[in-house]
Design an enzyme around this catalytic site. Structure first.
Site, mmCIF file in Angstrom:
data_model
loop_
_atom_site.group_PDB
_atom_site.id
_atom_site.type_symbol
_atom_site.label_atom_id
_atom_site.label_comp_id
_atom_site.label_asym_id
_atom_site.label_seq_id
_atom_site.Cartn_x
_atom_site.Cartn_y
_atom_site.Cartn_z
ATOM 1 N N CYS A 2 0.850 -1.238 0.140
ATOM 2 C CA CYS A 2 0.058 -0.168 -0.066
ATOM 3 C C CYS A 2 0.832 1.286 -0.159
ATOM 4 C CB CYS A 2 -0.785 -0.176 1.247
ATOM 5 S SG CYS A 2 -1.599 -1.387 1.583
ATOM 6 N N ARG A 27 1.296 1.484 -5.958
ATOM 7 C CA ARG A 27 1.477 0.490 -4.697
ATOM 8 C C ARG A 27 0.312 -0.145 -4.458
ATOM 9 N NH1 ARG A 27 6.437 1.694 -2.157
ATOM 10 N NH2 ARG A 27 5.659 0.524 -0.256
ATOM 11 N N TRP A 76 -3.912 -1.813 -0.958
ATOM 12 C CA TRP A 76 -4.018 -3.069 -1.677
ATOM 13 C C TRP A 76 -4.508 -4.074 -0.691
ATOM 14 C CZ3 TRP A 76 -0.328 -7.126 -2.670
ATOM 15 C CH2 TRP A 76 -0.666 -7.844 -3.866
ATOM 16 N N ASN A 111 1.175 -0.211 6.429
ATOM 17 C CA ASN A 111 1.398 -1.025 5.201
ATOM 18 C C ASN A 111 2.068 -2.211 5.942
ATOM 19 O OD1 ASN A 111 0.905 0.900 3.451
ATOM 20 N ND2 ASN A 111 3.076 1.207 2.916
ATOM 21 N N GLY A 112 1.871 -3.434 5.268
ATOM 22 C CA GLY A 112 2.430 -4.717 5.856
ATOM 23 C C GLY A 112 1.125 -5.492 6.291
ATOM 24 N N GLU A 495 10.105 -13.651 -19.680
ATOM 25 C CA GLU A 495 9.822 -12.307 -19.553
ATOM 26 C C GLU A 495 8.550 -11.685 -20.456
ATOM 27 O OE1 GLU A 495 10.130 -10.395 -17.146
ATOM 28 O OE2 GLU A 495 9.799 -8.377 -17.934
ATOM 29 N N LYS A 499 4.912 -10.204 -19.122
ATOM 30 C CA LYS A 499 4.662 -8.861 -19.503
ATOM 31 C C LYS A 499 3.317 -8.931 -20.075
ATOM 32 C CE LYS A 499 6.466 -6.785 -17.820
ATOM 33 N NZ LYS A 499 7.710 -7.162 -17.046
ATOM 34 N N GLU A 502 0.425 -9.946 -17.517
ATOM 35 C CA GLU A 502 0.037 -9.294 -16.713
ATOM 36 C C GLU A 502 -0.771 -8.153 -16.976
ATOM 37 O OE1 GLU A 502 3.362 -7.502 -13.951
ATOM 38 O OE2 GLU A 502 4.617 -7.377 -15.817
ATOM 39 N N HIS A 518 6.292 -32.449 -24.610
ATOM 40 C CA HIS A 518 6.059 -33.409 -23.596
ATOM 41 C C HIS A 518 4.891 -33.058 -22.642
ATOM 42 C CE1 HIS A 518 9.830 -35.050 -23.986
ATOM 43 N NE2 HIS A 518 10.479 -33.972 -24.088
ATOM 44 N N LYS A 617 3.109 -2.816 -7.273
ATOM 45 C CA LYS A 617 4.244 -2.739 -7.744
ATOM 46 C C LYS A 617 5.595 -3.434 -6.979
ATOM 47 C CE LYS A 617 7.566 -0.853 -10.306
ATOM 48 N NZ LYS A 617 7.955 -1.415 -11.624
HETATM 49 O O1 M6R Z 1 10.744 -4.940 -6.923
HETATM 50 P P1 M6R Z 1 11.267 -6.280 -7.378
HETATM 51 O O2 M6R Z 1 12.088 -6.382 -8.437
HETATM 52 O O3 M6R Z 1 11.989 -7.303 -6.355
HETATM 53 O O4 M6R Z 1 9.946 -7.021 -7.804
HETATM 54 C C1 M6R Z 1 9.956 -8.445 -8.305
HETATM 55 C C2 M6R Z 1 8.531 -8.788 -9.023
HETATM 56 O O5 M6R Z 1 7.722 -8.505 -8.094
HETATM 57 C C3 M6R Z 1 8.586 -7.906 -10.200
HETATM 58 O O6 M6R Z 1 9.790 -7.941 -11.069
HETATM 59 C C4 M6R Z 1 7.496 -8.242 -10.756
HETATM 60 O O7 M6R Z 1 7.251 -9.612 -11.420
HETATM 61 C C5 M6R Z 1 7.054 -7.277 -12.173
HETATM 62 N N1 M6R Z 1 6.495 -6.065 -11.561
HETATM 63 C C6 M6R Z 1 6.451 -7.623 -13.426
HETATM 64 O O8 M6R Z 1 6.499 -6.746 -14.319
#
Ligand code: M6R
Length: 622
Positions: A2, A27, A76, A111-112, A495, A499, A502, A518, A617
């Protein structure tokens, strides 16, 4: 995760807080709330479900709430569904009454996660407390209230006793109606910063929220607290003893954290990649020599005698590790393992003293990555963090830190930080390989020149983005997508697929091309989108064969390969070419069209790519 913002000064707090929250909406964004305390100790709390805009509308952009000291939160959900009642701030009284004249009210945001909240709830219930929400935060605020009443209305004692009592992670921001114009903050494993400018004080969980006002910030460390008044901050340890802290100057400016004419942060950040990569490389290469080892003060003998490198990360940062595994083993001839931080931390890994553990993280706050780092440190091996956010927890706790210079990354889907991480790993591979005498000087200069050519080649790919846009609009109604490749191309596929899924909400999988048959090939049917990544010449024919297998089952094929491999057009229905580059570094180029594809599909489906559903994020809870 958050977002937290706070302000105390001479101006009206609400609009400053809402503005700060708008910079933190990445966030978390299922609800938001604000509380303002005026000089008479009267608190006004306003909350709204949904996007921050709902709260902005409800408060007439903050003008409807008077007072010069306040706190705000964008949520969040973890405990309790997204709703107005569960939104923060939470109050110590028995109802979430949005306007309160109560004496001795405690009002806070968090937060947390408070792991033992149920046990504390029971204890508080026995003391007569009632609860109006389903959140752990309400319980935390009531616990602070409990100790506040027990310890002579002393805010620091109340907070420190609560910190000792709770288990979990938190950044908290609390106001006490007995102390108008003051805000108290505390942290454990969740970031919080304090910025001062003249007679105003700003609090936030991340720098962009307050950059407009000040570049001078204090980072609160674990188990520390701060008392914040207008233009002043006093810091305390858990025993309530005052401590000194050093101010950090943030180099980013507010404009860098704004959209700058782009429709979305994601596109802005995709286009900023040449700069992010160039800045990162320039910090690691001086006069055509990689200075990474000097910069990090790592001894050459240590590098020569390295037993093994383990890369630990989550999400896209883990994908950097997957590519890094191939590149470091190819170039530096050191054994590399790559681990998901969430697995590593719970599986009793065998770590030797002469191992190097590399933790990669954009935010430097990812809970699992931080826990993995702490575990590695306990084993006594050397730890290196590759991190983008200066002063973040992972950066501060690792033995060494290599900062990527991507600047603030706001879009939830990482692009420029990922690219900056990749070139950091390549530089490390070349630096370590040279020290380990894995290749000669000519090869060393060749690698360095190839590294330095990456930003310009990314620029070239970006010049042709309209072609990808056309393809994305055509394929935006796809139901499934498969990204396939071998070796480094498998890492790129991982990757590309993440992308894509998501930001577009289209089901997508990345597969090592040879593994498809397989099992997964049973999912290929007429018109299924299959994207083949073919940047590695020794694997080219193998992956082409796997693409043909998919085409035979009806797949629509997109090929992503190097200029010159034109015979791919005999197989693929749509082809994207990338400039030639040392093949170990091809990931830096191949990922760009895949990021563009994800972005354009997202936009054509009317999705906001900066804030995909259910995602945040930085994942500061496990
Ligand atoms: O802040 P971080 O690089 O540790 O975050 C790790 C993942 O949460 C982050 O790379 C996530 O998979 C990406 N937002 C995806 O686009």
């Amino acid at each position: 995760m958050c977002g937290i913002v706070g302000y105390t000064g001479n101006l009206q707090a609400a609009s400053i807080i809402l503005d700060g929250l708008s910079k933190l909406e990445y966030r978390g964004y299922d609800s938001a709330g604000i509380a303002v305390l005026n000089e008479k100790g009267h608190t006004e709390v306003v909350k709204a479900k949904g996007r921050l805009q709902n709260l902005i509308d409800k408060t007439d952009s903050g003008k409807a709430i008077k007072g010069t000291c306040g706190i705000g939160h964008t949520r969040w959900a973890t405990h309790g569904e997204p709703s107005q009642i569960n939104a923060h701030p939470h109050v110590s009284s028995n109802s979430s009454d949005i306007s309160s004249d109560n004496n001795s009210e405690v009002i806070g945001v968090h937060n947390g996660i408070i792991e033992n909240y149920l046990e504390i709830k029971e204890k508080l219930a026995n003391s007569g407390y009632q609860f109006y929400s389903q959140t752990d935060t309400e319980i935390l605020i009531k616990l602070i209230d409990y100790y506040y009443n027990k310890y002579d209305h002393n805010p620091l004692s109340a907070i420190s006793h609560s910190m000792i009592r709770v288990k979990g992670s938190y950044a908290i921001e609390v106001m006490f109606s007995d102390y108008p114009e003051e805000i108290y903050v505390a942290r454990k494993d969740s970031p919080i910063i304090i910025g001062l400018k003249d007679d105003a004080s700003f609090i936030a969980s991340d720098v962009p929220a307050i950059l407009k006002y000040t570049n001078s910030v204090y980072y609160l460390d674990n188990m520390e607290m701060a008392r914040i008044t207008k233009g002043h901050a006093q810091f305390y340890n858990i025993d309530c003893k005052e401590i000194e802290k050093e101010v950090t100057q943030i180099q980013w400016d507010a404009q860098t954290a704004e959209k700058g004419g782009y429709q979305h942060f994601m596109m802005k950040e995709i286009c900023e990649q040449p700069k992010a990569v160039r800045d990162t490389l320039n910090s690691l290469i001086k006069d055509n020599q990689i200075i990474l080892n000097e910069k990090l003060n790592i001894d050459s003998e240590y590098i020569k005698n390295l037993n093994k490198i383990t890369i630990v990360a989550c999400g896209s940062a883990w994908h950097v590790g997957m590519i890094g595994q191939y590149v470091i083993e190819n170039i530096a001839k050191v054994e590399v393992r790559v681990e998901l931080a969430s697995e590593f931390r719970y599986r009793n890994p065998l770590i030797k003293k002469d191992d190097l553990i590399i933790v990669i993280s954009q935010s430097g706050e990812t809970a699992d990555s931080l826990a993995a780092l702490r575990l590695a440190k306990q084993s006594g091996c050397h730890t290196l963090a590759i991190v983008n956010v200066v002063g973040s927890s992972i950066a501060r706790e690792a033995d060494n830190v290599l900062y990527t210079l991507a600047g603030p990354e706001i879009a939830v889907a990482t692009t420029k930080a990922y690219s900056a991480q990749l070139v950091s790993i390549y530089s490390l591979a070349v630096c370590f390989g040279y020290i380990r005498e894995a290749f000669d000087e000519d090869k060393y200069h060749y690698y360095v020149n190839e590294l330095l050519s990456i930003p310009e080649k990314i620029d070239k790919i970006l010049e042709n983005k309209e072609r990808i846009q056309w393809f994305a609009f055509k394929y935006s109604n796809a139901r499934d997508a498969f990204f396939i490749g071998r070796g480094i191309d498998y890492g790129i596929s991982l990757e590309g697929s993440l992308k894509f899924k998501e930001t577009s909400y289209i089901h997508s999988e990345a597969y090592a091309a040879g593994e498809l048959k397989h099992g997964t090939i049973s999912l290929i049917e007429d018109n299924t989108l299959v994207i083949g990544v073919l940047t590695q010449s020794h694997l080219y024919k193998k992956t082409i064969s796997n693409m043909v297998e998919c085409k035979t089952r009806g797949a629509y094929l997109m090929g992503l390969t190097n200029y010159g491999n034109y015979q791919i057009e005999d197989t693929s229905d749509f082809t994207v070419y990338i400039p030639k580059l040392e093949e170990n570094f091809a990931g830096s180029l191949a990922v760009i069209p895949l990021q563009l594809l994800a972005y354009y599909v997202s936009v054509s489906k009317g999705i906001d790519p900066d804030k995909p559903r259910n995602l945040a994020k930085s994942v500061t809870v496990e």
